[in-house]
Design a protein around this motif. Structure first.
Motif, mmCIF file in Angstrom:
data_model
loop_
_atom_site.group_PDB
_atom_site.id
_atom_site.type_symbol
_atom_site.label_atom_id
_atom_site.label_comp_id
_atom_site.label_asym_id
_atom_site.label_seq_id
_atom_site.Cartn_x
_atom_site.Cartn_y
_atom_site.Cartn_z
ATOM 1 N N ILE A 100 0.839 -1.198 0.000
ATOM 2 C CA ILE A 100 0.000 0.000 0.000
ATOM 3 C C ILE A 100 0.873 1.246 0.000
ATOM 4 C CG2 ILE A 100 -1.671 1.319 1.377
ATOM 5 C CD1 ILE A 100 -3.023 -1.267 2.043
ATOM 6 N N LEU A 101 1.945 1.183 0.781
ATOM 7 C CA LEU A 101 2.859 2.324 0.808
ATOM 8 C C LEU A 101 3.419 2.584 -0.596
ATOM 9 C CD1 LEU A 101 4.395 4.473 2.375
ATOM 10 C CD2 LEU A 101 6.183 2.790 2.833
ATOM 11 N N MET A 102 3.807 1.509 -1.262
ATOM 12 C CA MET A 102 4.339 1.660 -2.619
ATOM 13 C C MET A 102 3.316 2.304 -3.553
ATOM 14 S SD MET A 102 6.346 -1.944 -2.910
ATOM 15 C CE MET A 102 6.551 -2.018 -4.689
ATOM 16 N N SER A 103 2.081 1.847 -3.459
ATOM 17 C CA SER A 103 1.054 2.405 -4.348
ATOM 18 C C SER A 103 0.848 3.890 -4.062
ATOM 19 C CB SER A 103 -0.257 1.635 -4.209
ATOM 20 O OG SER A 103 -0.908 1.976 -3.003
ATOM 21 N N ARG A 104 0.969 4.248 -2.794
ATOM 22 C CA ARG A 104 0.785 5.667 -2.452
ATOM 23 C C ARG A 104 1.944 6.512 -2.951
ATOM 24 N NH1 ARG A 104 -2.056 5.423 3.549
ATOM 25 N NH2 ARG A 104 -3.831 4.216 2.809
ATOM 26 N N ILE A 105 3.142 5.981 -2.784
ATOM 27 C CA ILE A 105 4.311 6.725 -3.284
ATOM 28 C C ILE A 105 4.192 6.906 -4.793
ATOM 29 C CG2 ILE A 105 6.823 6.643 -3.612
ATOM 30 C CD1 ILE A 105 7.035 5.136 -0.955
ATOM 31 N N GLU A 106 3.833 5.812 -5.468
ATOM 32 C CA GLU A 106 3.723 5.879 -6.924
ATOM 33 C C GLU A 106 2.684 6.936 -7.337
ATOM 34 O OE1 GLU A 106 1.743 2.720 -9.170
ATOM 35 O OE2 GLU A 106 3.508 2.622 -10.483
ATOM 36 N N ALA A 107 1.533 6.905 -6.671
ATOM 37 C CA ALA A 107 0.457 7.842 -7.024
ATOM 38 C C ALA A 107 0.903 9.291 -6.800
ATOM 39 C CB ALA A 107 -0.794 7.528 -6.219
ATOM 40 N N LEU A 108 1.579 9.544 -5.690
ATOM 41 C CA LEU A 108 2.027 10.913 -5.407
ATOM 42 C C LEU A 108 3.063 11.378 -6.426
ATOM 43 C CD1 LEU A 108 2.238 10.840 -1.502
ATOM 44 C CD2 LEU A 108 0.758 12.317 -2.884
ATOM 45 N N LEU A 109 4.046 10.520 -6.694
ATOM 46 C CA LEU A 109 5.060 10.903 -7.680
ATOM 47 C C LEU A 109 4.422 11.114 -9.044
ATOM 48 C CD1 LEU A 109 8.123 8.651 -6.804
ATOM 49 C CD2 LEU A 109 7.776 11.072 -6.276
ATOM 50 N N PHE A 110 3.399 10.324 -9.345
ATOM 51 C CA PHE A 110 2.717 10.456 -10.636
ATOM 52 C C PHE A 110 2.074 11.829 -10.777
ATOM 53 C CE2 PHE A 110 -1.289 10.074 -13.022
ATOM 54 C CZ PHE A 110 -0.793 9.701 -14.262
ATOM 55 N N VAL A 111 1.284 12.240 -9.788
ATOM 56 C CA VAL A 111 0.549 13.509 -9.969
ATOM 57 C C VAL A 111 1.460 14.731 -9.980
ATOM 58 C CG1 VAL A 111 -1.700 12.749 -9.139
ATOM 59 C CG2 VAL A 111 -0.103 13.746 -7.534
ATOM 60 N N VAL A 112 2.610 14.670 -9.309
ATOM 61 C CA VAL A 112 3.463 15.863 -9.337
ATOM 62 C C VAL A 112 4.297 15.934 -10.613
ATOM 63 C CG1 VAL A 112 3.574 16.077 -6.846
ATOM 64 C CG2 VAL A 112 5.365 14.833 -8.035
ATOM 65 N N GLY B 37 10.501 2.008 0.326
ATOM 66 C CA GLY B 37 9.408 1.955 -0.653
ATOM 67 C C GLY B 37 9.870 2.378 -2.037
ATOM 68 N N LEU B 38 10.643 3.456 -2.081
ATOM 69 C CA LEU B 38 11.142 3.951 -3.363
ATOM 70 C C LEU B 38 12.020 2.904 -4.037
ATOM 71 C CD1 LEU B 38 12.047 7.632 -2.378
ATOM 72 C CD2 LEU B 38 10.503 6.976 -4.246
ATOM 73 N N SER B 39 12.885 2.291 -3.242
ATOM 74 C CA SER B 39 13.820 1.347 -3.836
ATOM 75 C C SER B 39 13.076 0.091 -4.287
ATOM 76 C CB SER B 39 14.960 1.065 -2.856
ATOM 77 O OG SER B 39 15.038 -0.270 -2.537
ATOM 78 N N GLU B 40 12.085 -0.310 -3.506
ATOM 79 C CA GLU B 40 11.264 -1.463 -3.863
ATOM 80 C C GLU B 40 10.499 -1.192 -5.173
ATOM 81 O OE1 GLU B 40 9.623 -5.259 -3.363
ATOM 82 O OE2 GLU B 40 11.355 -4.264 -2.440
ATOM 83 N N LEU B 41 9.935 0.011 -5.270
ATOM 84 C CA LEU B 41 9.208 0.404 -6.478
ATOM 85 C C LEU B 41 10.118 0.333 -7.698
ATOM 86 C CD1 LEU B 41 6.977 3.592 -5.897
ATOM 87 C CD2 LEU B 41 6.294 1.474 -7.022
ATOM 88 N N LYS B 42 11.302 0.895 -7.516
ATOM 89 C CA LYS B 42 12.247 0.933 -8.624
ATOM 90 C C LYS B 42 12.591 -0.489 -9.080
ATOM 91 C CE LYS B 42 16.451 2.979 -10.246
ATOM 92 N NZ LYS B 42 17.282 4.164 -10.295
ATOM 93 N N THR B 43 12.829 -1.358 -8.114
ATOM 94 C CA THR B 43 13.129 -2.756 -8.443
ATOM 95 C C THR B 43 11.977 -3.390 -9.220
ATOM 96 O OG1 THR B 43 14.333 -2.840 -6.361
ATOM 97 C CG2 THR B 43 13.908 -4.944 -7.461
ATOM 98 N N CYS B 44 10.769 -3.136 -8.759
ATOM 99 C CA CYS B 44 9.599 -3.681 -9.455
ATOM 100 C C CYS B 44 9.563 -3.225 -10.908
ATOM 101 C CB CYS B 44 8.302 -3.237 -8.788
ATOM 102 S SG CYS B 44 7.921 -4.163 -7.314
ATOM 103 N N TYR B 45 9.787 -1.921 -11.100
ATOM 104 C CA TYR B 45 9.770 -1.386 -12.465
ATOM 105 C C TYR B 45 10.834 -2.081 -13.309
ATOM 106 C CZ TYR B 45 7.021 2.630 -10.680
ATOM 107 O OH TYR B 45 6.071 3.434 -10.123
ATOM 108 N N GLU B 46 12.041 -2.167 -12.750
ATOM 109 C CA GLU B 46 13.155 -2.721 -13.522
ATOM 110 C C GLU B 46 12.899 -4.186 -13.886
ATOM 111 O OE1 GLU B 46 15.397 -0.720 -14.583
ATOM 112 O OE2 GLU B 46 14.891 0.965 -13.258
ATOM 113 N N ASN B 47 12.308 -4.912 -12.944
ATOM 114 C CA ASN B 47 12.106 -6.341 -13.186
ATOM 115 C C ASN B 47 10.893 -6.647 -14.042
ATOM 116 O OD1 ASN B 47 14.321 -6.823 -11.644
ATOM 117 N ND2 ASN B 47 13.159 -7.288 -9.769
#
Lengths: 201, 259, 201
Positions: free
Chosen positions: C5-17, C41-51
């Motif tokens: 959930i934290l990841m989804s929130r970080i992603e959503a916030l970075l998206f709108v800005v 969370g940021l690093s986890e998100l990045k890993t997800c994107y890369e993989n």
């Protein structure tokens, strides 16, 4: 093209264009694949977003345009950062004008004013500047009056993906007719009963 | 006496619909005399407000009077009762009724839109990314050929909105609210400086809204406690605030400060 | 909070800005979690994107700001968008700058950049070279910065005979205030009438 790669390209394009969105045709042209593939890719992307709790994004359709947006359940998170675009609600006058335009488009200012029975220049201006309506052409005739119609922003603002999703216009006329028919039937029955009464009497 | 609120109606048709509903009139069989009388009374009350649409209200008044007088014209007995004889004598009310019915439809549609507005799913998008790193220097295609002034206006609007939206992040310091009590003293001071009397609007020289509201609340408190009273010569003329008591001490004990 | 959930929130916030990005501290404040969690969370998100080969996004760090961006290998795809003659998007930056100049002229580059929140040298250059804007003077003060305004070509381009034909900007501020004043006056009159009633009673 590998379908995963296609998805990544669609995602990248939709990301970059942001609130402008892209149509299936534009995506197909840009990526040089068929529209069917684009549609499949879009739907696959959307499914991935929905099934992934770590994703905050989803795909939304506005008229023929697709855009990347945040998931609705994250609204509260985003609202900490930005105001909701609807935070400045429309005035009654603006809503009335907008309703008329939404259902009667394309329509001129004079026609709107005739329907409302009041000058409507200001609410029209407000709606134009909020991007909810725009000029969609000019009326035939001497004045060449501006014809107004709703925009994609209008759909977005009201959470519609298409004009066909507008609630149907209330049909007063129909109800009235219904009532008249009922009255007719009542009268008819009265007379009929009277006649019967006379006959049997 | 009717209390007619400023801008309560969206024009003459709206006012008529309101009256029809309130008087429980059948829209398809309007008693013209009654409706006209009520309408005139409202318009009279509203005219003072110098509404921008005053002329439209007056035109409607004239229309109502015209319809009323046409209905007073003698009608042959038979026509009223036997529908078979009903000929091309249109009901003078017909056009008005049509207008009202049509307007009512859109008024209701506007209400539906309002509901949609309130319940619209909250999806947020992002501004388009800056693509200049991807552009060639000699890039000449600037705009889509269909771009027009509305796109221009919309681009400006979007930019303003984007800017507005980011504000909360930058201004994290909350404004200190001024207590009503303190503002009451200020209002009294201002009044004393002006010899115990001031025009209402001169008491509001403050620019930000929260100060305006606190000043207003403090004025209400002062009125409630009869420290000041307000005079108005005629309806909608400037108000004059007059100081009645010089001392505030005993008056401030039970003020509810909303903290 | 669940890390997904934290990841989804970080992603959503970075998206709108969008391009502006957010710092770890801003994200931590907004989401009410520790900075360590945000970093994870940021690093986890990045890993997800890369993989995920179906994802077109990645996270980029610029100084202390994190932003969502497209994967570098998709640059060619994005370039197509810029080169595509019928795409709406390529115009966005230039159109925005042009809109600002049209409505706020004469205006300096610094003022434009302040309004937009991004560097605008390039779109200004393009607009000058297309003859839609030009130098119309110099600002007072040490820098004597160039003041920009629109040209005749601009009017021609948009089919205007005059700047006054630009659709007017919204008066939303004004309207909102107006409404408040009305409410204010209504309230006031209520109180006032009560007071009067008491007095005469």
């Amino acid at each position: 093209m590998n379908s995963k790669i296609l998805m990544s390209r669609i995602e990248a394009l939709l990301f970059v264009v942001g609130d402008e969105g892209l149509t299936v045709k534009q995506l197909a042209d840009l990526l040089d694949v068929g529209e069917v593939d684009i549609e499949a890719g879009l739907s696959e992307l959307k499914t991935c977003y929905e099934n992934n709790p770590a994703s905050g994004l989803t795909i939304k359709q506005l008229a023929d345009t697709y855009l990347l947006t945040t998931k609705p359940e994250l609204a509260n998170t985003i609202k900490k950062l930005v105001e909701h675009p609807n935070s400045q609600v429309l005035s009654t006058a603006a809503l009335e004008v907008l309703a008329i335009i939404a259902y009667k488009q394309p329509i001129t200012r004079a026609e709107i004013e005739d329907l409302r029975g009041v000058k409507s220049e200001r609410p029209i201006q407000t709606l134009v500047s909020r991007g909810l309506i725009r000029e969609v052409g000019r009326a035939e005739g001497t004045g060449r009056a501006i014809l107004y119609g709703t925009t994609k922003e209008f759909l977005h603002y009201f959470g519609l993906s298409d004009l066909s999703e507008l609630p149907p216009l209330p049909e007063e006329e129909f109800e009235a007719e219904q009532e008249q028919t009922d009255l007719f039937m009542t009268k008819f029955q009265e007379v009929f009963q009277n006649e019967n009464a006379k006959r049997s009497g | 006496m009717y209390e007619v609120k400023l801008d309560a109606f969206q024009g003459p048709l709206d006012l008529l619909l309101h009256l029809i509903q309130r008087l429980e009139i059948d829209i398809y069989d309007i008693p013209m005399a009654e409706l006209t009388a009520q309408y005139m009374e409202h318009v009279r009350a509203m005219q003072v407000l110098e509404l921008e649409e005053a002329s439209e209200y007056l035109v409607m008044a004239a229309t109502l009077l015209a319809i009323k007088s046409r209905m007073l014209l003698p009608v042959h007995e038979g026509e009223m009762e036997e529908s078979e004889f009903e000929v091309e004598e249109p009901d003078p009310r017909e056009e008005l009724v049509q207008k009202l019915v049509e307007y009512k439809k859109f008024k209701e549609a506007a209400n539906e839109l309002k509901k949609l507005e309130e319940n619209a799913p909250e999806n947020f998008t992002k501004p388009p990314s800056d693509l200049s790193p991807f552009m060639q220097d000699e890039q000449l295609t600037l705009f889509n050929p269909d771009v027009n002034v509305y796109d221009l206006l919309y681009a400006f609007q979007k930019m303003l909105r984007r800017k507005q939206l980011r504000k909360p992040l930058k201004t994290t310091v909350k404004k200190q609210d001024i207590p009503v009590r303190e503002q009451m003293f200020k209002v009294v001071d201002v009044l004393k400086q002006r010899g115990g009397k001031s025009s209402f609007f001169e008491l509001f020289p403050y620019e930000d809204k929260s100060t305006l509201i606190v000043t207003f609340l403090s004025l209400l408190e002062l009125m409630k406690r009869q420290v000041v009273y307000v005079e108005q010569e005629n309806n909608f003329e400037d108000l004059t605030v007059i100081l009645q008591k010089e001392e505030l001490l005993g008056e401030l004990e039970d003020i509810d400060e909303q903290d």
